[in-house]
Design an enzyme around this catalytic site. Sequence first.
Site, short mmCIF file in Angstrom:
data_model
loop_
_atom_site.label_atom_id
_atom_site.label_comp_id
_atom_site.label_asym_id
_atom_site.label_seq_id
_atom_site.Cartn_x
_atom_site.Cartn_y
_atom_site.Cartn_z
N HIS A 28 37.68 35.07 37.88
CA HIS A 28 37.24 35.38 39.24
C HIS A 28 36.39 36.66 39.22
O HIS A 28 36.74 37.64 38.56
CB HIS A 28 38.45 35.59 40.14
N ASP A 47 40.56 31.34 37.13
CA ASP A 47 40.60 31.93 38.46
C ASP A 47 41.74 31.29 39.25
O ASP A 47 41.81 30.06 39.34
CB ASP A 47 39.27 31.69 39.18
N SER A 71 33.51 34.99 46.50
CA SER A 71 34.91 35.28 46.83
C SER A 71 35.11 35.27 48.35
O SER A 71 34.90 34.24 48.99
CB SER A 71 35.32 36.61 46.20
#
Length: 310
Positions: free
Chosen positions: A281, A251, A153
Site C-alpha cells: 500500500h 496491501d 488510498s
Amino acid sequence: MPIHPQIAEILDHIPPADGTRPDPATMRAAEEQRVTPAADRLPLAAVEDATAATAIGEVAIRIYTPVEADSYGLLVYFHGGAFFLGSLDTHDHVARSLAKETGHKVISVGYRLAPEASFPAGLDDCYGVVRWAAGERESLKWDGKNLAIAGDSSGGNFVAAVAAKAHDYGFNRITHQILFYPSLDLDFDVERYASLQENARGYGLETIGLRPWNSFYVESGADPADPLVSPIKRADLAGLPPALIITAEFDPLRDEGELYGQRLAEAGVETKVSRYSGANHGFVQNFSWIPEFYRAFEETGEFLNARPGQ
C-alpha cells in the site's frame, strides 16, 4: 512473488502499528520533512498554485502543465493520507508524474483534512473542484474531451464518491476514474476481505491501524454504511465512468479494490483492474522510483489516451 526487496529493506526499519490513535500534528510535521526539495522535482512546462472558487468556498489547488500546448485533457487528482495526512507538497511528485505520463493538465486538490474538517468536508472540496474545472474551459485550455479524476488510498475513496455524487446530480462530464489502492470500505470488518488477514502485519499499512487512522474522518457521526463514506456499499454502480483500479499484492485493502472493480464490470462499467506484484500500500507515492512501480503512471496515461471522452 515476495515483496520487492527494496521495499522490504525499508519496512525492516519501520516499527509495527500498535492500534493506537496517531497524533495528526506530529505525523504531519514528520511527513513534511520528507517532501522532495523544489530543485529536485520533475520539471514541467509550468506549476502554479491557485484557488478554485467552488460552490462551498475557495479550495487550494496546484495546476501542473506538462508541456506547452494549445489545449489539454484535464485530470483532477486527490491525494491520499487516511483523510488526515497529505498535502499538495507531499504528493507533488505524484501529480508531476501523472502530468508527464498522461499529457494532461493535472489539478491537485488541497482539500480540507480531518479531524479539523471531517466528513463530508474533504469530499465536498474534491467534488467542488471537479465542477469548477469543468467551468474553466478557457482558462485551463481544456480541450473539452477528457475530464478524469484520480486518487490514491483515501484519495481513491474520494474518486469513487465523487463519481457517484456526480452521477446522482446529473453531472456527466467525468470521463474516467483512476483509483490507486483505494480505501473503499470504512467498516473494517477483518472477516470481510481475505487481504485484511493475509497482509495484516509487516507491509507498512497494517490492519490493526485502519480503524484508528480513519476514525478522524468519521468522528463527525458519519455512517460507514453510507455509500459516500464507503463507496463499495453503493448498490447500483451502473452509469459510472470507465475505471482503472490499481492494487498492490501486499496491501490489506487489496481485495476491496478488486471487488469494487468486479462490481463495476458487472454493472456494465468499462473497468480494468491491475494488481502490482511485489508492491505494498502506498507504492505509487513511496516507491514509484522503482521502475516497475513507476509503470502505474504509464498505465494511467494509456488508459486515459486510449479512448478519450467527448
